[in-house]
Design an enzyme around this catalytic site. Sequence first.
Site, PDB file in Angstrom:
ATOM      1  N   PRO A  56      47.973 -16.912  19.566  1.00 43.08           N
ATOM      2  CA  PRO A  56      47.812 -16.537  20.978  1.00 43.08           C
ATOM      3  C   PRO A  56      46.423 -15.960  21.246  1.00 43.08           C
ATOM      4  CG  PRO A  56      49.767 -15.505  20.022  1.00 43.08           C
ATOM      5  CD  PRO A  56      48.990 -16.119  18.901  1.00 43.08           C
ATOM      6  N   GLU A  57      45.794 -16.430  22.301  1.00 48.34           N
ATOM      7  CA  GLU A  57      44.533 -15.852  22.743  1.00 48.34           C
ATOM      8  C   GLU A  57      44.787 -15.114  24.055  1.00 48.34           C
ATOM      9  OE1 GLU A  57      40.888 -17.878  22.305  1.00 48.34           O
ATOM     10  OE2 GLU A  57      41.625 -19.251  20.769  1.00 48.34           O
TER      11      GLU A  57
END
Length: 289
Positions: free
Chosen positions: A2-3
Amino acid sequence: MPELPEVETVRQGLSRWITGRRIRSVQVRHPRAVRRHVPGGAHFADVLAGRKVLDVCRRGKYLWLPLDSGDAVVGHLGMSGQLLLQPADAPDETHLRVRFRFDDDGAELRFVDQRTFGCLSVSEGGGMLPSEIAHIARDPLDPEFSDAEFVAALRRRRTEVKRALLDQSLISGVGNIYADEALWRAGLHGTRITDALTGPAAHRLLAQVRDVLGEAITAGGTSFDALYVDVNGESGYFDRSLNAYGREGQPCRRCGAPIRREAFMNRSSFSCPRCQPRPRTSGTGRRAG
Ligand SMILES: [Zn+2]
């Protein structure tokens, strides 16, 4: 992994579903999921029972939940962490690590994490800003992020521009995918040296970073890793509109040249050989030509 856009999507979902709800009980099912909570899992569960969630906040890729006690739950999703809202009678996920039940008997909050790099902890007195994450720079979508300070700090560094974008003490929330996308849009190769960037070029790059992140949030985040889903279990779909990342050998959408892949910091960088020429000299400590 996840960014920022994915974590922001999670934050928005959580904010809608758990703000104002009171925690009845917490079940820690794997000690590694609360390893940064030094007093241990039983203490983690104990201090959260009966507390009301006031908000869901984010800095970079960290989330925190201010509580009515003045403390906060701090969370990082790591490589594969998910925060899911699930009906209480839904079967437990294989990798369920922590379960939060609420006193309204509504949907549970479940921290599910296959690879267990993610972590939850309680920050004592951390409701405003947990001390554990105070060293992390603001992200460019934060209303208090200063463009002028960022550009000045960027140009003071003698480092590669992609390395600088990934430096959480300079700017937070920009991971490998979005760095590549912003550099493609700005027409800059990631090994360009920051102190050789002009002020206008640095401002343009920042604008591209902000646009890429904003568009990804609108699209619900990128989902390369099938493990990532948002709080409602829906995958993001921004990956369909990526221009550089993951497109090795495919034509650049601007000039048609095949996108190249290069090794970078144990990962890969994707760029267009024509739109993003390599600097004549590269490497830290040397001025780009
Ligand atoms: Zn191109």
